[in-house]
Enzyme design. Structure first.
Site, PDB file in Angstrom:
ATOM      1  N   CYS A 192      -4.723 -11.303   6.174  1.00 52.94           N
ATOM      2  CA  CYS A 192      -4.579  -9.878   6.122  1.00 52.94           C
ATOM      3  C   CYS A 192      -3.320  -9.562   7.101  1.00 52.94           C
ATOM      4  CB  CYS A 192      -4.643  -9.531   5.159  1.00 52.94           C
ATOM      5  SG  CYS A 192      -5.428  -9.533   3.654  1.00 52.94           S
ATOM      6  N   HIS A 225      -0.056  -2.985   6.412  1.00 50.68           N
ATOM      7  CA  HIS A 225      -0.571  -3.238   5.043  1.00 50.68           C
ATOM      8  C   HIS A 225      -0.647  -2.907   3.781  1.00 50.68           C
ATOM      9  CE1 HIS A 225      -2.527  -7.169   3.387  1.00 50.68           C
ATOM     10  NE2 HIS A 225      -4.129  -7.000   3.774  1.00 50.68           N
ATOM     11  N   ASN A 252      -1.697  -6.756  -3.019  1.00 49.63           N
ATOM     12  CA  ASN A 252      -1.727  -6.842  -2.016  1.00 49.63           C
ATOM     13  C   ASN A 252      -1.660  -8.987  -1.874  1.00 49.63           C
ATOM     14  OD1 ASN A 252      -3.257  -7.253   0.663  1.00 49.63           O
ATOM     15  ND2 ASN A 252      -5.211  -6.917  -0.408  1.00 49.63           N
TER      16      ASN A 252
HETATM   17  O1  UT7 Z   1      -6.578  -6.831   2.377  1.00 45.72           O
HETATM   18  C1  UT7 Z   1      -7.220  -6.799   3.111  1.00 45.72           C
HETATM   19  C2  UT7 Z   1      -8.706  -5.885   3.721  1.00 45.72           C
HETATM   20  N1  UT7 Z   1      -9.473  -5.164   2.122  1.00 45.72           N
HETATM   21  C3  UT7 Z   1      -8.646  -3.865   2.746  1.00 45.72           C
HETATM   22  O2  UT7 Z   1      -8.455  -3.049   2.994  1.00 45.72           O
HETATM   23  C4  UT7 Z   1      -9.776  -3.428   1.081  1.00 45.72           C
HETATM   24  C5  UT7 Z   1     -10.382  -2.636   1.106  1.00 45.72           C
HETATM   25  N2  UT7 Z   1     -11.164  -2.176  -0.057  1.00 45.72           N
HETATM   26  C6  UT7 Z   1     -10.749  -1.386  -0.880  1.00 45.72           C
HETATM   27  O3  UT7 Z   1      -9.309  -0.621  -0.913  1.00 45.72           O
HETATM   28  C7  UT7 Z   1     -11.609  -0.045  -1.958  1.00 45.72           C
HETATM   29  O4  UT7 Z   1     -12.883  -0.458  -1.352  1.00 45.72           O
HETATM   30  C8  UT7 Z   1     -12.096  -0.787  -3.537  1.00 45.72           C
HETATM   31  C9  UT7 Z   1     -10.482  -1.042  -4.187  1.00 45.72           C
HETATM   32  C10 UT7 Z   1     -11.444  -2.910  -3.675  1.00 45.72           C
HETATM   33  C11 UT7 Z   1     -12.893  -0.235  -4.356  1.00 45.72           C
HETATM   34  O5  UT7 Z   1     -12.986   0.952  -4.288  1.00 45.72           O
HETATM   35  P1  UT7 Z   1     -14.117   2.316  -3.674  1.00 45.72           P
HETATM   36  O6  UT7 Z   1     -13.893   3.188  -3.983  1.00 45.72           O
HETATM   37  O7  UT7 Z   1     -14.463   1.559  -2.449  1.00 45.72           O
HETATM   38  O8  UT7 Z   1     -15.215   1.540  -5.149  1.00 45.72           O
HETATM   39  P2  UT7 Z   1     -16.163   0.953  -4.828  1.00 45.72           P
HETATM   40  O9  UT7 Z   1     -16.106  -0.519  -4.139  1.00 45.72           O
HETATM   41  O10 UT7 Z   1     -17.399   2.192  -3.695  1.00 45.72           O
HETATM   42  O11 UT7 Z   1     -17.134   1.320  -5.994  1.00 45.72           O
HETATM   43  C12 UT7 Z   1     -16.867   2.851  -6.526  1.00 45.72           C
HETATM   44  C13 UT7 Z   1     -17.529   2.212  -8.254  1.00 45.72           C
HETATM   45  C14 UT7 Z   1     -18.641   1.102  -8.430  1.00 45.72           C
HETATM   46  O12 UT7 Z   1     -19.501   1.982  -9.149  1.00 45.72           O
HETATM   47  P3  UT7 Z   1     -20.759   2.577  -9.038  1.00 45.72           P
HETATM   48  O13 UT7 Z   1     -22.032   1.746  -8.573  1.00 45.72           O
HETATM   49  O14 UT7 Z   1     -20.690   3.942  -7.971  1.00 45.72           O
HETATM   50  O15 UT7 Z   1     -21.808   2.841 -10.352  1.00 45.72           O
HETATM   51  C15 UT7 Z   1     -17.882  -0.358  -9.201  1.00 45.72           C
HETATM   52  O16 UT7 Z   1     -19.084  -0.951  -9.967  1.00 45.72           O
HETATM   53  O17 UT7 Z   1     -16.402   1.482  -8.489  1.00 45.72           O
HETATM   54  C16 UT7 Z   1     -16.798   0.406  -9.924  1.00 45.72           C
HETATM   55  N3  UT7 Z   1     -15.888  -0.122 -10.093  1.00 45.72           N
HETATM   56  C17 UT7 Z   1     -15.145  -0.328 -10.516  1.00 45.72           C
HETATM   57  N4  UT7 Z   1     -14.571   0.102 -10.945  1.00 45.72           N
HETATM   58  C18 UT7 Z   1     -13.687  -0.053 -12.604  1.00 45.72           C
HETATM   59  C19 UT7 Z   1     -15.442  -1.313  -8.921  1.00 45.72           C
HETATM   60  N5  UT7 Z   1     -14.537  -2.120  -9.405  1.00 45.72           N
HETATM   61  C20 UT7 Z   1     -14.306  -1.433 -10.348  1.00 45.72           C
HETATM   62  C21 UT7 Z   1     -12.883  -1.559 -11.649  1.00 45.72           C
HETATM   63  N6  UT7 Z   1     -13.081  -0.788 -12.564  1.00 45.72           N
HETATM   64  N7  UT7 Z   1     -11.956  -3.088 -10.949  1.00 45.72           N
END
Ligand code: UT7
Length: 360
Positions: free
Chosen positions: A117, A256, A286
């Site tokens: 990225c 980004h 993205n």
């Molecule tokens: O481009 C390169 C650099 N990349 C980035 O900068 C990306 C950085 N990361 C992010 O943007 C975020 O961390 C994500 C969008 C990938 C995830 O969001 P988050 O708020 O950090 O969610 P999380 O991974 O902490 O997950 C929270 C909950 C989990 O459930 P539990 O374990 O709390 O029950 C996940 O299983 O959300 C769940 N979850 C979803 N739920 C519905 C994860 N993905 C999904 C989904 N739909 N698509």
């Protein structure tokens, strides 16, 4: 001898026609429009479908073709083309060689740069230094991805995030005090949180790697999120301090497009308002190496000579940084030649936009 600066003199872009919305996404994996909008900020993403049988060079070729039309540059005058991409058509030959061949840049050399990225941010710095050296006068820097070729549409943690698209800029020599002024770039090695496990020389493809689904993006989102906010905020602050920039004289932050929450957190660190931030993640998602130039492509009509821009990116590696640029031309005049402005301003539907674009 007068100091030579490298300035952007034109922008071109292209995104594929197919639009994958959150409703379709929620039929592929267990997710919802509400979750994706709240946690990431993506509504739709453009996808180059596998049945089209095309790689990222197709997106970049379309983008460069538009750039050549808009700038009216003689193809023989382009001396180099750099492609920032993590989804090259092939291991070799380079995507740059394909694009150079497609456009007919007979006097150009070219190569690919892979830094996920942060790729376009680094490629601009490299391109600018070719020009600052005094040896080259006109080069093209592209950034773009065919992310859907390596996204696992069974993994809800990653598949809603990414989209496909490419854009490019013309960089030229000038003795005016405009163009890329300063850059701060860093790498801190990390493999565990963001990678594709197989397909490279460390782990060549086998039946086992395919069965284990190791040819897809793997990301531990929460950890990457934290690093992205901290590193990008630190980088923009460093660049701002070094160049006497404040929320009062920065015109645009170009972050980004990884997550709307990350973008706004970085803006808050500098005390910038939302209207000073280029955002297109809602409809572009993205596109990794494509996000920064796609922002320029869509915001070109609003850019004025003398505007102060801070670019920032963070990605796998971890690789990140920030650049300071003084914009070099009145964007409205140039953008009139590109349908991207209508799309951005919501004056026409996406379908009409695609039709208009096809006619060009
Ligand atoms: O481009 C390169 C650099 N990349 C980035 O900068 C990306 C950085 N990361 C992010 O943007 C975020 O961390 C994500 C969008 C990938 C995830 O969001 P988050 O708020 O950090 O969610 P999380 O991974 O902490 O997950 C929270 C909950 C989990 O459930 P539990 O374990 O709390 O029950 C996940 O299983 O959300 C769940 N979850 C979803 N739920 C519905 C994860 N993905 C999904 C989904 N739909 N698509």
């Amino acid at each position: 001898m007068e100091k030579i600066n490298a300035v952007i003199t034109g922008v071109g872009g292209y995104v594929p026609d197919y639009i994958l919305d959150n409703e379709e996404m929620s039929r592929l994996v267990d997710t919802s429009d509400e979750w994706i909008m709240e946690r990431i900020g993506v509504k739709t993403r453009h996808i180059l479908k596998p049945e089209q049988g095309r790689g990222v060079s197709y997106l970049m070729t379309r983008a460069v073709r538009q750039l050549m039309e808009k700038t009216g540059a003689d193809p023989d005058s382009v001396e180099a083309l750099i492609c920032a991409t993590t989804t090259a058509d092939y291991h070799f030959p380079s995507t740059a060689s394909v694009v150079i061949g497609n456009i007919g840049l007979r006097n150009a050399f070219g190569f690919d740069m892979e830094s996920a990225c942060a790729g376009f941010l680094y490629a601009m710095e490299v391109g600018a230094n070719y020009i600052r050296s005094g040896r080259y006068k006109r080069i093209i820097v592209c950034g773009g991805e065919h992310m859907s070729s390596m996204v696992n549409y069974q993994d809800r943690n990653t598949c809603p995030i990414f989209g496909d698209g490419a854009a490019c800029v013309m960089m030229e020599a000038t003795t005016e005090e405009v163009g890329l002024i300063d850059g701060y770039y860093r790498v801190e090695h990390d493999y565990d949180h963001l990678h594709m496990a197989a397909g490279g020389s460390a782990k060549p493809p086998t039946h086992e790697t395919v069965d284990a689904r190791e040819h897809f993006v793997y990301q531990e989102g929460r950890a990457v999120f934290k690093h992205a906010v901290t590193k990008m905020s630190d980088a923009v602050e460093t660049i701002a301090k070094r160049n006497g920039l404040t929320n009062e004289n920065i015109t645009w932050l170009v972050p980004h497009q990884a997550n709307i929450r990350i973008e706004l957190a970085v803006a808050r660190r500098l005390g910038l308002s939302e209207s000073q931030v280029m955002v297109n993640i809602d409809h572009m998602a993205n596109t990794s190496g494509g996000t920064l130039p796609l922002c320029l492509w869509e915001y070109e009509p609003q850019l004025r000579k003398g505007d102060r821009l801070i670019f920032t990116a963070f990605g796998a590696g971890f690789s990140w940084g920030a650049s300071y640029m003084i914009w070099g031309y009145d964007g409205a005049k140039e953008a009139a030649k590109s349908p991207a402005q209508f799309y951005k301003e919501g004056e026409i539907s996406r379908e009409e936009w695609h039709e208009l674009r096809e006619k060009r």
